[in-house]
Design a protein around this motif. Sequence first.
Motif, PDB file in Angstrom:
ATOM      1  N   LEU A 128     -25.558  10.227 -37.865  1.00 28.31           N
ATOM      2  CA  LEU A 128     -24.365  11.323 -38.127  1.00 28.31           C
ATOM      3  C   LEU A 128     -24.661  12.626 -37.727  1.00 28.31           C
ATOM      4  O   LEU A 128     -23.944  13.681 -37.943  1.00 28.31           O
ATOM      5  CB  LEU A 128     -24.636  11.632 -39.556  1.00 28.31           C
ATOM      6  CG  LEU A 128     -24.464  10.424 -40.997  1.00 28.31           C
ATOM      7  CD1 LEU A 128     -25.063  10.894 -42.185  1.00 28.31           C
ATOM      8  CD2 LEU A 128     -23.024   9.512 -40.695  1.00 28.31           C
ATOM      9  N   TYR A 129     -25.867  13.275 -36.856  1.00 26.18           N
ATOM     10  CA  TYR A 129     -25.244  14.651 -36.443  1.00 26.18           C
ATOM     11  C   TYR A 129     -26.442  14.662 -34.771  1.00 26.18           C
ATOM     12  O   TYR A 129     -25.699  15.728 -34.475  1.00 26.18           O
ATOM     13  CB  TYR A 129     -26.966  15.123 -37.259  1.00 26.18           C
ATOM     14  CG  TYR A 129     -26.923  14.962 -38.698  1.00 26.18           C
ATOM     15  CD1 TYR A 129     -26.134  16.180 -39.435  1.00 26.18           C
ATOM     16  CD2 TYR A 129     -28.077  14.471 -39.531  1.00 26.18           C
ATOM     17  CE1 TYR A 129     -26.298  16.436 -40.536  1.00 26.18           C
ATOM     18  CE2 TYR A 129     -28.229  14.592 -40.316  1.00 26.18           C
ATOM     19  CZ  TYR A 129     -27.246  15.520 -41.511  1.00 26.18           C
ATOM     20  OH  TYR A 129     -27.041  15.612 -42.937  1.00 26.18           O
ATOM     21  N   LEU A 216     -17.696   4.398 -37.944  1.00 25.30           N
ATOM     22  CA  LEU A 216     -18.061   5.285 -39.275  1.00 25.30           C
ATOM     23  C   LEU A 216     -16.803   5.374 -40.168  1.00 25.30           C
ATOM     24  O   LEU A 216     -15.449   5.292 -40.480  1.00 25.30           O
ATOM     25  CB  LEU A 216     -18.368   6.653 -38.967  1.00 25.30           C
ATOM     26  CG  LEU A 216     -17.866   8.334 -39.849  1.00 25.30           C
ATOM     27  CD1 LEU A 216     -19.356   7.855 -40.664  1.00 25.30           C
ATOM     28  CD2 LEU A 216     -18.138   9.737 -39.091  1.00 25.30           C
ATOM     29  N   GLU A 218     -15.331   6.520 -44.379  1.00 25.98           N
ATOM     30  CA  GLU A 218     -15.416   7.679 -45.765  1.00 25.98           C
ATOM     31  C   GLU A 218     -14.236   6.773 -45.937  1.00 25.98           C
ATOM     32  O   GLU A 218     -13.117   7.585 -45.968  1.00 25.98           O
ATOM     33  CB  GLU A 218     -14.856   8.873 -44.710  1.00 25.98           C
ATOM     34  CG  GLU A 218     -15.886   9.742 -43.456  1.00 25.98           C
ATOM     35  CD  GLU A 218     -15.182  10.514 -43.053  1.00 25.98           C
ATOM     36  OE1 GLU A 218     -15.999  11.534 -43.251  1.00 25.98           O
ATOM     37  OE2 GLU A 218     -14.697  10.568 -41.873  1.00 25.98           O
ATOM     38  N   LYS A 225     -20.077   9.026 -46.920  1.00 25.60           N
ATOM     39  CA  LYS A 225     -20.013   8.703 -45.333  1.00 25.60           C
ATOM     40  C   LYS A 225     -20.700   7.791 -45.236  1.00 25.60           C
ATOM     41  O   LYS A 225     -21.993   7.102 -45.450  1.00 25.60           O
ATOM     42  CB  LYS A 225     -20.760   9.528 -44.710  1.00 25.60           C
ATOM     43  CG  LYS A 225     -19.237  11.005 -44.907  1.00 25.60           C
ATOM     44  CD  LYS A 225     -19.717  12.081 -43.453  1.00 25.60           C
ATOM     45  CE  LYS A 225     -18.819  12.870 -42.897  1.00 25.60           C
ATOM     46  NZ  LYS A 225     -19.007  14.027 -42.391  1.00 25.60           N
ATOM     47  N   ALA A 227     -22.143   4.661 -41.603  1.00 30.32           N
ATOM     48  CA  ALA A 227     -22.141   4.586 -39.801  1.00 30.32           C
ATOM     49  C   ALA A 227     -23.123   3.533 -39.882  1.00 30.32           C
ATOM     50  O   ALA A 227     -24.477   3.342 -40.274  1.00 30.32           O
ATOM     51  CB  ALA A 227     -22.540   5.913 -39.206  1.00 30.32           C
ATOM     52  N   SER A 258     -26.638   4.557 -41.180  1.00 31.39           N
ATOM     53  CA  SER A 258     -26.617   6.040 -42.213  1.00 31.39           C
ATOM     54  C   SER A 258     -25.675   6.129 -43.423  1.00 31.39           C
ATOM     55  O   SER A 258     -24.782   5.362 -43.225  1.00 31.39           O
ATOM     56  CB  SER A 258     -25.734   6.860 -40.809  1.00 31.39           C
ATOM     57  OG  SER A 258     -26.545   6.667 -39.519  1.00 31.39           O
ATOM     58  N   GLN A 260     -23.977   9.038 -46.753  1.00 34.14           N
ATOM     59  CA  GLN A 260     -24.359  10.496 -46.947  1.00 34.14           C
ATOM     60  C   GLN A 260     -23.583  10.214 -47.764  1.00 34.14           C
ATOM     61  O   GLN A 260     -22.043   9.836 -48.329  1.00 34.14           O
ATOM     62  CB  GLN A 260     -23.952  11.428 -46.189  1.00 34.14           C
ATOM     63  CG  GLN A 260     -23.987  12.336 -46.376  1.00 34.14           C
ATOM     64  CD  GLN A 260     -23.520  13.671 -45.054  1.00 34.14           C
ATOM     65  OE1 GLN A 260     -22.756  14.303 -44.771  1.00 34.14           O
ATOM     66  NE2 GLN A 260     -24.961  13.691 -44.310  1.00 34.14           N
ATOM     67  N   THR A 269     -28.282  12.317 -47.750  1.00 31.95           N
ATOM     68  CA  THR A 269     -28.345  12.150 -47.095  1.00 31.95           C
ATOM     69  C   THR A 269     -29.830  10.859 -46.608  1.00 31.95           C
ATOM     70  O   THR A 269     -30.528  11.173 -46.154  1.00 31.95           O
ATOM     71  CB  THR A 269     -28.063  12.767 -45.746  1.00 31.95           C
ATOM     72  OG1 THR A 269     -27.228  13.908 -46.287  1.00 31.95           O
ATOM     73  CG2 THR A 269     -27.529  12.059 -44.491  1.00 31.95           C
ATOM     74  N   GLU A 271     -30.782   7.513 -43.147  1.00 29.45           N
ATOM     75  CA  GLU A 271     -30.628   7.245 -42.202  1.00 29.45           C
ATOM     76  C   GLU A 271     -32.087   6.145 -42.015  1.00 29.45           C
ATOM     77  O   GLU A 271     -32.762   6.356 -42.164  1.00 29.45           O
ATOM     78  CB  GLU A 271     -30.375   7.779 -41.063  1.00 29.45           C
ATOM     79  CG  GLU A 271     -29.351   8.601 -40.870  1.00 29.45           C
ATOM     80  CD  GLU A 271     -28.526   9.435 -39.879  1.00 29.45           C
ATOM     81  OE1 GLU A 271     -28.255   9.031 -38.617  1.00 29.45           O
ATOM     82  OE2 GLU A 271     -29.120  10.218 -39.778  1.00 29.45           O
TER      83      GLU A 271
END
Length: 398
Positions: A128-129, A216, A218, A225, A227, A258, A260, A269, A271
């Motif tokens: 995610l990041y 991903l 949504e 979210k 993923a 992942s 969130q 969150t 993962e």
Amino acid sequence: MNRANIKIQAVILFALAGHGINASADSLPDGVQIHGFASQAMISTDHNNFFGNTENKAGFDFTELGANISWRLNPSLQLSAQAISRRAGETDNGSPRLDFATVDYTIHASENARYGVYLGKIKNPYGLYNETRDVASTRPSILLPQSIYLDRIRNFVLSSPGVAIYGDNTLPIGNISYQFSVIKPDASDGETEGTFLGADRPGKIKADTSYIGRILLEPGNSRFKLALTGVSMRAHYLPGTPDALNSGNIRFDAWVLSGQYNAENWVFTSEYAQNRIDAHGFGTFFLNRTATGSSYYIQGAYHFTPKWSALARYDVTYRDNNDKDGRVFSTLTGAPAFSRFAKDMTVGLGYKLDNHWLLRGEFHHVNGTAWLPYSDNINPATTTRHWNMWLFQAAYRF
């Protein structure tokens, strides 16, 4: 890079920041945007070193400076690039480099779908990041969870030369986006060698053609979210002179799941990753081995007010699921058993002064040293299993 050069870069960036804030839209060509960021952290540990000489003292060797530009030439074509100077103890010396540079060509665009191609040095779609990790104010904390976003192999994971196809579709179940890339990662730095080979060796790791992709989803109102990331990376080792290792091959495969959930004031969150490292041909029994590791974190962030926020996280890493406590590895190599795992409890507090400035404080209580930087801790035998770390950071962006 010495401190004087870092200070000069900071002055230049803040001068650019002032220009970016005060310049009118008419001062730039149509479709051009310029942004920049800077951050400075203070780190202190009671044992071990992290991003500099931090044991029982305050270290100021974690500095990030960067600027990026994007140019929308027409509705189908955009050029983007970012330069960065990152100093992180002995793992990164602050030398300026190109973080990414891409040509984004949109093949098709409609109300419910968009497809395109990236060419150049591409941000890797990992978790995610990863795509926003280089800007401090876009991270949920000063340090991302090291179980998933290992900073000592940042150069290996962040971006890579290659080509990618991407898409974005609005479906009845929500919005789904995806990217699949063919890349050649950067595996040449000492920290990456340490991660895969146990130390910075005389030779060099050269990456081969590798693959990474992410889907991903949504759903509905975008509160959720979900993923799934898949990675398959290949590299080979070219021995130096002299060198105790033969030419060897490394295969790194990973899956990251992942999730969130965004509520009004809360963000939850989590993962989970499973990775497999297969190394062979090195002529050394403790490197010619296959290990499957796993890692995960659970994180909650709460916004008390528009300015104040808090974060709590539990972060776990195991380098080998068949040897979670590291005893077998220690018997074979003599390295500390606790170098094969890490369990990190983190709490943090953030204060947003305005749209440009962010102040943060963070505390880590860690059991294990699996993600300690090799370059900052040359002798693993002198490291300590249980250790604490305090971080404070001021971050600015325009």
